[in-house]
Scaffold this motif. Structure first.
Motif, short mmCIF file in Angstrom:
data_model
loop_
_atom_site.label_atom_id
_atom_site.label_comp_id
_atom_site.label_asym_id
_atom_site.label_seq_id
_atom_site.Cartn_x
_atom_site.Cartn_y
_atom_site.Cartn_z
N TYR A 125 6.77 21.44 23.98
CA TYR A 125 5.60 20.58 24.10
C TYR A 125 4.46 21.30 24.81
O TYR A 125 3.30 21.22 24.38
CB TYR A 125 5.97 19.31 24.86
CG TYR A 125 4.79 18.42 25.19
CD1 TYR A 125 4.23 17.59 24.23
CD2 TYR A 125 4.22 18.45 26.47
CE1 TYR A 125 3.14 16.78 24.53
CE2 TYR A 125 3.13 17.65 26.78
CZ TYR A 125 2.59 16.81 25.80
OH TYR A 125 1.51 16.03 26.11
N GLY A 139 2.72 23.98 22.60
CA GLY A 139 2.20 23.52 21.32
C GLY A 139 3.12 23.71 20.14
O GLY A 139 2.80 23.33 19.02
N GLU A 187 4.28 20.34 18.37
CA GLU A 187 3.31 19.74 17.45
C GLU A 187 3.28 20.48 16.12
O GLU A 187 3.17 19.86 15.06
CB GLU A 187 1.92 19.76 18.09
CG GLU A 187 0.88 19.00 17.30
CD GLU A 187 -0.44 18.89 18.04
OE1 GLU A 187 -1.37 18.27 17.49
OE2 GLU A 187 -0.53 19.43 19.17
N GLN A 188 3.41 21.79 16.17
CA GLN A 188 3.45 22.58 14.94
C GLN A 188 4.68 22.22 14.11
O GLN A 188 4.62 22.18 12.88
CB GLN A 188 3.46 24.07 15.27
CG GLN A 188 2.16 24.56 15.89
CD GLN A 188 2.22 26.05 16.18
OE1 GLN A 188 2.62 26.85 15.32
NE2 GLN A 188 1.84 26.43 17.39
N LEU A 201 4.08 19.00 12.27
CA LEU A 201 3.07 19.11 11.21
C LEU A 201 3.49 20.05 10.09
O LEU A 201 2.83 20.09 9.04
CB LEU A 201 1.75 19.59 11.80
CG LEU A 201 1.07 18.65 12.81
CD1 LEU A 201 -0.16 19.32 13.39
CD2 LEU A 201 0.72 17.32 12.15
N SER A 252 5.83 13.92 27.31
CA SER A 252 4.40 14.09 27.61
C SER A 252 4.05 13.76 29.06
O SER A 252 2.90 13.92 29.47
CB SER A 252 3.56 13.22 26.67
OG SER A 252 3.88 11.85 26.83
N LYS A 295 6.96 11.72 17.95
CA LYS A 295 5.69 11.40 17.30
C LYS A 295 4.86 10.47 18.20
O LYS A 295 3.64 10.66 18.33
CB LYS A 295 5.94 10.76 15.94
CG LYS A 295 6.52 11.71 14.92
CD LYS A 295 6.78 11.01 13.59
CE LYS A 295 7.36 11.99 12.57
NZ LYS A 295 7.65 11.32 11.28
N LEU A 351 3.49 12.50 21.21
CA LEU A 351 2.40 13.42 20.87
C LEU A 351 1.13 12.68 20.51
O LEU A 351 0.02 13.19 20.72
CB LEU A 351 2.83 14.32 19.71
CG LEU A 351 3.89 15.36 20.04
CD1 LEU A 351 4.31 16.13 18.81
CD2 LEU A 351 3.39 16.32 21.10
N GLU A 352 1.24 11.47 19.96
CA GLU A 352 0.06 10.68 19.65
C GLU A 352 -0.65 10.23 20.91
O GLU A 352 -1.87 10.04 20.94
CB GLU A 352 0.45 9.47 18.82
CG GLU A 352 0.81 9.82 17.38
CD GLU A 352 1.33 8.62 16.60
OE1 GLU A 352 1.39 7.52 17.21
OE2 GLU A 352 1.64 8.77 15.41
#
Length: 229
Positions: free
Chosen positions: A82, A85, A88-89, A92, A161, A224, A227-228
């Motif tokens: 986290y 990054g 997140e990759q 996605l 987070s 998800k 991260l949002e």
């Protein structure tokens, strides 16, 4: 820090990547083991060195300390990914996050739950655990720590987070750990008393299997959401 390169060929690459990351962070790797060993070493000093006093509490004590040792390392399962990054990759990239999560949790279990299981006979000896209970102890920890790792991964994903999510993680996860603790301890205690212990062990195995199948789905959703935010 985690390697930025993403798993490219499914489960094996994700598992290999997590194992390499764990080996690089040796200090974090040994923290749960040191905690596990230290607490068990202090129990005879604080209670009594007498085997008759230690044997009745040995199953529960070993299981409780194993649970707490696993809890110590749970917040690291997704934290490094986290922060750099990488997580997140992954989300996605379109790859199967279900397999990635399973790989990450299994790697965490191999370097915590599996090592605790292999260490448990030594600790059972220190706690004067009857010889009849060693097989049950190792079998229940082998399956039980697997269930604890997958269940705990849900809490780790929900709090990834947060900067200091350790306390919240404990509050979320510990109530879910109670059934595994009850049946895991019951299997060892039954074996120590010479009673049948495969029944409680079968329940632990069922919980481990259910956690392995269902928890990754919850983890993906929780990541998800984290991260949002």
């Amino acid at each position: 820090m985690s390697d930025i390169r993403l798993p490219s060929s499914g489960f094996y690459e994700a598992f290999r990547r997590e194992c390499l990351t764990a080996v690089r962070n040796r200090s974090e790797l040994f923290n749960p083991l040191i905690f596990f060993l230290s607490i068990i070493m202090f129990v005879p000093l604080g209670v009594s060195p007498d085997a008759k006093a230690l044997a009745p509490i040995a199953p529960g004590m070993i299981w409780i300390v194993a649970l707490l040792a696993l809890l110590l390392s749970l917040d690291k399962v997704f934290q490094s990914d986290y922060e750099d990054g990488c997580l997140e990759q992954m989300l996605l990239s379109g790859q199967s996050m279900y397999l990635v999560v399973i790989a990450k949790v299994l790697a965490h279990w191999c370097f915590t739950g599996l090592l605790l299981t292999l260490l448990s006979p030594v600790l059972g000896l220190m706690m004067a655990l009857p010889g009849e209970a060693y097989i049950a102890l190792m079998a229940s920890l082998l399956l039980g720590t697997g269930a604890l790792s997958f269940i705990g991964a849900v809490g780790a994903a929900l709090t990834v987070s947060l900067r200091r999510g350790g306390l919240l993680l404990s509050l979320i996860i510990i109530p879910l750990y109670v059934p595994v603790l009850i049946f895991g301890t019951s299997a060892v205690r039954s074996a120590a008393l010479g009673d049948p212990w495969t029944g409680p062990l079968a329940v632990v195995a069922a919980m481990c299997l259910c956690a392995m199948m269902l928890a990754p789905l919850a983890v993906v959703g929780a990541l998800k959401i984290s991260l949002e935010n």
